[in-house]
Design a protein around this motif. Structure first.
Motif, mmCIF file in Angstrom:
data_model
loop_
_atom_site.group_PDB
_atom_site.id
_atom_site.type_symbol
_atom_site.label_atom_id
_atom_site.label_comp_id
_atom_site.label_asym_id
_atom_site.label_seq_id
_atom_site.Cartn_x
_atom_site.Cartn_y
_atom_site.Cartn_z
ATOM 1 N N LEU A 1 0.909 -1.186 0.059
ATOM 2 C CA LEU A 1 0.713 -0.139 -0.280
ATOM 3 C C LEU A 1 1.247 1.550 -0.346
ATOM 4 C CD1 LEU A 1 -3.139 -1.056 2.297
ATOM 5 C CD2 LEU A 1 -2.778 -0.115 -0.347
ATOM 6 N N SER A 2 1.676 1.075 1.016
ATOM 7 C CA SER A 2 3.245 2.442 0.718
ATOM 8 C C SER A 2 3.493 2.725 -0.776
ATOM 9 C CB SER A 2 3.828 2.333 2.324
ATOM 10 O OG SER A 2 4.659 1.131 1.681
ATOM 11 N N GLY B 1 2.640 1.277 -3.448
ATOM 12 C CA GLY B 1 1.716 2.243 -4.571
ATOM 13 C C GLY B 1 0.829 3.049 -4.399
ATOM 14 N N ARG B 2 0.891 3.679 -3.264
ATOM 15 C CA ARG B 2 0.766 5.429 -3.392
ATOM 16 C C ARG B 2 1.771 6.777 -3.984
ATOM 17 N NH1 ARG B 2 -0.570 7.292 3.091
ATOM 18 N NH2 ARG B 2 -0.764 9.147 2.459
ATOM 19 N N PHE B 3 3.125 5.465 -3.871
ATOM 20 C CA PHE B 3 3.854 6.909 -3.855
ATOM 21 C C PHE B 3 4.940 6.633 -5.940
ATOM 22 C CE2 PHE B 3 5.147 6.676 0.680
ATOM 23 C CZ PHE B 3 5.266 7.791 0.822
ATOM 24 N N PRO C 1 2.122 6.572 -7.876
ATOM 25 C CA PRO C 1 1.486 7.661 -9.282
ATOM 26 C C PRO C 1 2.614 8.647 -8.853
ATOM 27 C CG PRO C 1 0.079 6.452 -8.080
ATOM 28 C CD PRO C 1 1.140 6.073 -7.621
ATOM 29 N N LEU C 2 3.611 9.529 -8.351
ATOM 30 C CA LEU C 2 3.797 10.243 -7.486
ATOM 31 C C LEU C 2 5.499 10.075 -8.534
ATOM 32 C CD1 LEU C 2 4.967 13.500 -6.742
ATOM 33 C CD2 LEU C 2 5.364 11.514 -4.392
#
Length: 179
Positions: free
Chosen positions: A25-26, A28-30, A32-33
């Protein structure tokens, strides 16, 4: 003697899966950035390369300005509209004269900024005529500023453009040996 083989317990497996899920999850959050930053960097590099290529073309033309293998009449370099339109002459075929407008081998060249695009034309002696060709692709690049300033035989070329949110500006000093 036998060694007892033992696997993971259900609790250990659940704990490992929970830790893995939190890590995924962590990440996956980064992602796109990271992808967005990669795209911006690619645009900036491509913009920088495009502007350097255009500046190289203009620099070559400005260095040629004034070359004559004989007695040529007329100004070698004319800066119009604050330097955002440049008219040049050089004896490309070394025949000792500058061929004028309308001649098939005209030695007159023009570069101008118009509607966010850099344009060029051969056989031109003024900046407001039609028939100019774009040197840049309007679908990719917008030229924000183009100017040439002259100080004796030294010329300062300024070129700036943008792609999306990326801005790049170049300044080059050119020695006009034939001016």
């Amino acid at each position: 003697m036998r060694i007892a083989e033992r696997g993971f317990s259900l609790l250990e497996m659940l704990l490992a899966m929970a830790i893995g899920a939190v890590l995924m999850l962590s990440v996956g959050r980064f992602l796109p950035l990271l992808l967005a930053q990669n795209l911006q960097l690619q645009q900036r590099v491509q913009l920088q390369q495009e502007l350097q290529q255009i500046a190289g073309t203009l620099e070559k033309a400005l260095r040629r300005a004034g070359y004559c293998h004989g007695q040529c009449a007329g100004p070698a370099l004319t800066l119009v509209a604050g330097g955002s339109c440049v008219l040049l002459r050089w004896d490309e075929n070394s025949n000792g004269r500058w061929e004028g407008v309308g001649h098939s081998e005209s030695d007159l060249y023009g570069y101008r900024l118009r509607s966010g695009q850099l344009e060029m034309q051969r056989g031109v002696d003024e900046c407001n005529s039609s028939g100019w060709e774009r040197l840049t692709d309007p679908a990719f690049l917008v030229i924000d500023s183009f100017s040439v300033e002259r100080s004796h035989t030294r010329l300062q070329l300024q070129l700036a453009g943008h792609v999306g949110t990326q801005d790049v500006a170049l300044v080059r000093w050119i020695e006009g040996l034939n001016l």
